[in-house]
Motif scaffolding. Structure first.
Motif, short mmCIF file in Angstrom:
data_model
loop_
_atom_site.label_atom_id
_atom_site.label_comp_id
_atom_site.label_asym_id
_atom_site.label_seq_id
_atom_site.Cartn_x
_atom_site.Cartn_y
_atom_site.Cartn_z
N ASP A 1 41.47 28.34 44.89
CA ASP A 1 42.33 29.47 44.52
C ASP A 1 43.58 29.49 45.39
N THR B 1 35.70 26.43 37.30
CA THR B 1 36.96 27.18 37.42
C THR B 1 37.74 26.70 38.64
N GLU C 1 39.49 23.54 37.76
CA GLU C 1 40.74 23.80 37.03
C GLU C 1 41.86 24.19 38.00
N GLN C 2 41.54 25.03 38.97
CA GLN C 2 42.52 25.43 39.97
C GLN C 2 43.01 24.21 40.76
N ARG D 1 42.79 32.89 36.90
CA ARG D 1 41.56 32.18 37.28
C ARG D 1 40.98 32.71 38.59
N ARG E 1 48.60 31.39 35.48
CA ARG E 1 47.24 30.98 35.16
C ARG E 1 46.37 30.98 36.42
#
Length: 285
Positions: A232, A159, A162-163, A267, A263
């Motif tokens: 993040d 995750t 992806e960030q 996340r 998004r």
């Protein structure tokens, strides 16, 4: 120490980027809406996206967590929708997950993404109720009174990757727009305030990149918590600064900037929240 991707890893990243850019353009993203494109999901399965870390003897690619981080970074760049992390982690245990014929989601903490679209739900999702998601392309259900579970470090890392991809994308978008948009006869990127925004985005992205790549090599839960925290921040603040550079244009449906921000917000609440990551880091001191 030369901490750089190998030639094979760069080739893998290039191949995945070309595949995703060809199939996940602006029009395709909006056309899919809050539904999973099953043909794309199966194409990802054939390309080895979900079976990336399965042994070759089991029909997988036989690669490791560092390669998975690179692949998920590319997924984050194009806002690839769907429960990618859960399906990837289920490959080898849930039949059909590896080849993309089965979509898997996971009841992890208080939120369950893509519950109605998934074929298999891992964990207890009983009593989950639909909630209005801040991201129109990520449907969510909430579990009532769900106790916070122990986060899966691999899920947290992917995750975070992806960030990282999203942060890199919004940084590039801001720089390009700053060079094209003109005010007072000059590109807005010539003004110091805009330069500072773009520079801050780059610094946060590269800091998060180093943390995510290092955590992918060590697989240390504490380092993964730190990587998620930094990724993040890079994704959320980067998208907000990118919106600032674009002005009102960034909030229009035709633009992708606001979709990256929405998004990133979602996340940030999946896998391991900032509060959980901070507690894990503090406990390790």
């Amino acid at each position: 120490m030369h901490f750089q991707p190998t030639e094979d890893q760069r080739a893998l990243r290039k191949g995945v980027r070309e595949l995703l850019e060809a199939r996940c353009g602006r029009d395709a993203l909006r056309a899919a809406g809050a539904r999973i494109d099953r043909s794309l999901w199966q194409e990802l399965g054939r390309a080895g996206f979900f079976a990336l870390r399965l042994p070759e003897a089991e029909g997988g690619v036989g690669l490791g967590l560092p390669e998975a981080a690179l692949v998920f970074e590319e997924a984050g760049r194009v806002l690839l929708p769907g429960p990618l992390v859960a399906t990837h982690l289920a490959a080898g245990t849930v039949p059909g997950a590896a080849d993309g014929t089965v979509v898997v989601t996971r009841a992890d903490g208080g939120l369950v993404p893509w519950l109605e679209e998934a074929d298999v739900v891992l964990g207890d999702a009983s009593g989950a109720v639909p909630v209005r998601s801040v991201d129109p392309l990520t449907p969510l259900h909430r579990l009532p009174s769900a106790p916070p579970g122990e986060p899966d470090p691999e899920a947290v890392l992917l995750t975070a990757a992806e960030q990282l991809g999203s942060a890199g994308c919004t940084t590039g978008m801001a720089v390009r727009y700053a060079g094209e948009r003109e005010q007072f006869g000059r590109p807005i990127g010539a003004f110091q305030a805009v330069k500072h925004l773009c520079a801050g985005m780059l610094v946060r992205t590269e800091l998060a990149r180093a943390a995510v790549y290092a955590a992918a090599v060590t697989a240390d839960p504490v380092e993964i918590a730190g990587a998620k925290l930094l990724a993040d921040e890079a994704a959320v603040r980067g998208a907000r600064d990118c919106l600032q550079v674009h002005g009102g244009m960034g909030f229009t449906w035709e633009a992708e900037v606001h979709l990256h921000l929405k998004r990133a917000w979602v996340r940030a609440e999946l896998g391991q929240t900032a509060a959980q990551a901070e507690e894990a880091l503090a406990a390790a001191l």
